[in-house]
Design an enzyme around this catalytic site. Structure first.
Site, PDB file in Angstrom:
ATOM      1  N   TYR A 181      34.769 -26.472  23.758  1.00  0.00           N
ATOM      2  CA  TYR A 181      35.330 -25.124  23.895  1.00  0.00           C
ATOM      3  C   TYR A 181      36.819 -25.122  23.531  1.00  0.00           C
ATOM      4  O   TYR A 181      37.629 -25.794  24.175  1.00  0.00           O
ATOM      5  CB  TYR A 181      35.159 -24.600  25.322  1.00  0.00           C
ATOM      6  CG  TYR A 181      33.726 -24.475  25.795  1.00  0.00           C
ATOM      7  CD1 TYR A 181      32.649 -24.487  24.899  1.00  0.00           C
ATOM      8  CD2 TYR A 181      33.440 -24.351  27.145  1.00  0.00           C
ATOM      9  CE1 TYR A 181      31.340 -24.371  25.346  1.00  0.00           C
ATOM     10  CE2 TYR A 181      32.130 -24.229  27.603  1.00  0.00           C
ATOM     11  CZ  TYR A 181      31.090 -24.247  26.695  1.00  0.00           C
ATOM     12  OH  TYR A 181      29.791 -24.136  27.147  1.00  0.00           O
TER      13      TYR A 181
ATOM     14  N   LYS B 175      27.348  -2.656  31.301  1.00  0.00           N
ATOM     15  CA  LYS B 175      27.591  -2.258  29.913  1.00  0.00           C
ATOM     16  C   LYS B 175      26.314  -2.318  29.078  1.00  0.00           C
ATOM     17  O   LYS B 175      26.359  -2.460  27.859  1.00  0.00           O
ATOM     18  CB  LYS B 175      28.659  -3.160  29.300  1.00  0.00           C
ATOM     19  CG  LYS B 175      30.034  -3.017  29.951  1.00  0.00           C
ATOM     20  CD  LYS B 175      31.077  -3.854  29.229  1.00  0.00           C
ATOM     21  CE  LYS B 175      32.462  -3.646  29.839  1.00  0.00           C
ATOM     22  NZ  LYS B 175      33.500  -4.450  29.137  1.00  0.00           N
TER      23      LYS B 175
ATOM     24  N   LEU C 164      21.900  -6.885  30.580  1.00  0.00           N
ATOM     25  CA  LEU C 164      21.533  -6.684  31.980  1.00  0.00           C
ATOM     26  C   LEU C 164      22.790  -6.512  32.832  1.00  0.00           C
ATOM     27  O   LEU C 164      22.941  -7.116  33.889  1.00  0.00           O
ATOM     28  CB  LEU C 164      20.714  -7.876  32.476  1.00  0.00           C
ATOM     29  CG  LEU C 164      19.350  -8.060  31.806  1.00  0.00           C
ATOM     30  CD1 LEU C 164      18.751  -9.420  32.169  1.00  0.00           C
ATOM     31  CD2 LEU C 164      18.397  -6.932  32.203  1.00  0.00           C
TER      32      LEU C 164
ATOM     33  N   GLY D 225      23.352 -17.558  30.648  1.00  0.00           N
ATOM     34  CA  GLY D 225      22.886 -16.321  30.029  1.00  0.00           C
ATOM     35  C   GLY D 225      22.080 -15.417  30.940  1.00  0.00           C
ATOM     36  O   GLY D 225      21.169 -14.736  30.474  1.00  0.00           O
ATOM     37  N   PRO D 226      22.378 -15.371  32.252  1.00  0.00           N
ATOM     38  CA  PRO D 226      21.560 -14.560  33.161  1.00  0.00           C
ATOM     39  C   PRO D 226      21.642 -13.060  32.888  1.00  0.00           C
ATOM     40  O   PRO D 226      20.728 -12.317  33.248  1.00  0.00           O
ATOM     41  CB  PRO D 226      22.129 -14.900  34.542  1.00  0.00           C
ATOM     42  CG  PRO D 226      23.565 -15.248  34.267  1.00  0.00           C
ATOM     43  CD  PRO D 226      23.522 -15.993  32.966  1.00  0.00           C
TER      44      PRO D 226
ATOM     45  N   ALA E 149      21.908 -11.821  29.838  1.00  0.00           N
ATOM     46  CA  ALA E 149      21.354 -11.592  28.496  1.00  0.00           C
ATOM     47  C   ALA E 149      22.361 -10.914  27.565  1.00  0.00           C
ATOM     48  O   ALA E 149      22.108  -9.848  27.007  1.00  0.00           O
ATOM     49  CB  ALA E 149      20.072 -10.759  28.581  1.00  0.00           C
ATOM     50  N   LYS E 150      23.509 -11.567  27.418  1.00  0.00           N
ATOM     51  CA  LYS E 150      24.581 -11.062  26.552  1.00  0.00           C
ATOM     52  C   LYS E 150      25.022  -9.644  26.916  1.00  0.00           C
ATOM     53  O   LYS E 150      25.385  -8.850  26.058  1.00  0.00           O
ATOM     54  CB  LYS E 150      24.159 -11.127  25.083  1.00  0.00           C
ATOM     55  CG  LYS E 150      23.948 -12.550  24.581  1.00  0.00           C
ATOM     56  CD  LYS E 150      23.666 -12.574  23.086  1.00  0.00           C
ATOM     57  CE  LYS E 150      23.546 -14.016  22.586  1.00  0.00           C
ATOM     58  NZ  LYS E 150      23.269 -14.080  21.136  1.00  0.00           N
TER      59      LYS E 150
END
Length: 305
Positions: A51, A208, A205, A198-199, A201-202
């Protein structure tokens, strides 16, 4: 906040962890996010040597240094940066892992890493040699536990039974339930905890959701087409009037006993607080869990079986 043990390791992780990849490179802003997480019950912080080519580890280590003994620092290795930082390539060799950990320790300003993770994994890896590297680092006291990171059942099938790994990080959410079919049973059988990423889902969920659906959602998500996404999100919100999408998403992950830690990123202190508020709500009932499963699909993996 609830804490769960990571596999057979001594590590006790807050149910919600902070994914640090999206912190950016401005230290003062990143520190605010990290401190907000820590002050509100998060003790698990996830970074990686890749990163921002090490800058992220430097920021995380510096911000957590005042309360190092109270937190778990998880970082990753395997994606080897090119010398000119124009990209990276995969290197799961024992030599690279044992050399790279020294650089991570220096950047993190610590003499041990709580959870050191292989940042991926393939069937072409020198698997026994890779595992040996992590086992030796554990014996040397440089790491407290180790794990791997793969969504591929065929890779998990090789690494889980042949190692003393405590965790596997993998994408898992209401909109990506693929791990339930093969991966979760494999991991449970070998006492390897799931660290889910990713809970949300970008952002599909999250609060926004509509904005995200109008953006990257145009191309769909995992098994869902754009139209299917619209329908499933409308169905979920239509059935749950007293819970937010974020709440449902995080609590759904938390309802799975194989999950020890749910990693959510944040780009502001307010976002951290929203996620913490959501995870601290009343757990989903059995009826709510079954309803959410009926409203979403679990088609499993079509590749890497």
């Amino acid at each position: 906040m609830e804490k769960r043990r990571i596999g057979s390791s001594p590590l006790e992780s807050s149910l919600l962890g902070l994914g640090c990849m999206s912190l950016g490179t401005e230290y003062n802003e990143a520190e605010k996010i990290i401190k907000t997480a820590y002050e509100n019950g998060i003790n698990y912080f996830d970074t990686a040597d890749l990163y921002d080519y090490g800058t992220n580890e430097e920021i995380v280590g510096r911000a957590l240094k005042p309360f190092r003994s109270d937190v778990l620092i998880a970082t990753k290795v395997g994606n080897r940066a090119k010398d000119d930082k124009s990209g990276w390539y995969w290197d799961a060799s024992k030599f690279y892992i044992k050399e790279q950990v020294k650089n991570s320790l220096k950047r993190l300003q610590t003499d041990y890493i709580d959870l050191y993770q292989l940042h991926g994994g393939t069937l072409d890896d020198p698997i026994d040699e890779t595992i040996e590297a992590f086992d030796e680092l554990k014996q040397e006291g440089l790491i407290r536990a180790y794990g791997f990171s793969s969504i591929r059942p065929n890779v998990i099938r090789e690494y889980a039974p042949r190692s003393s790994a405590s965790s596997n990080m993998m994408q898992y959410s209401l909109l990506d339930r693929r791990p339930e079919e093969q991966a979760f049973p494999l991991l449970k059988e070998n006492n390897v905890s799931v660290i889910s990423r990713g809970p949300l889902a970008k952002g599909l969920l999250s609060a926004k959701s509509n904005e995200k659906l109008a953006g990257h959602g145009e191309n769909g998500y995992v098994h869902y087409s754009h139209q299917e996404l619209k329908e499933v999100l409308a169905n979920i919100t239509g059935h749950f009037h007293t819970r937010s999408l974020t709440e449902l998403a995080l609590l759904f992950n938390a309802s799975n006993p194989e999950v020890s830690t749910i990693i959510a990123g944040a780009s502001s202190p307010e976002q951290v607080q929203e996620n913490i508020h959501a995870i601290n709500q009343k757990p989903l009932s059995r009826e709510e869990i079954e309803l959410l499963k009926s409203l979403t699909n679990n088609r499993g993996y079509t590749e890497h079986r």
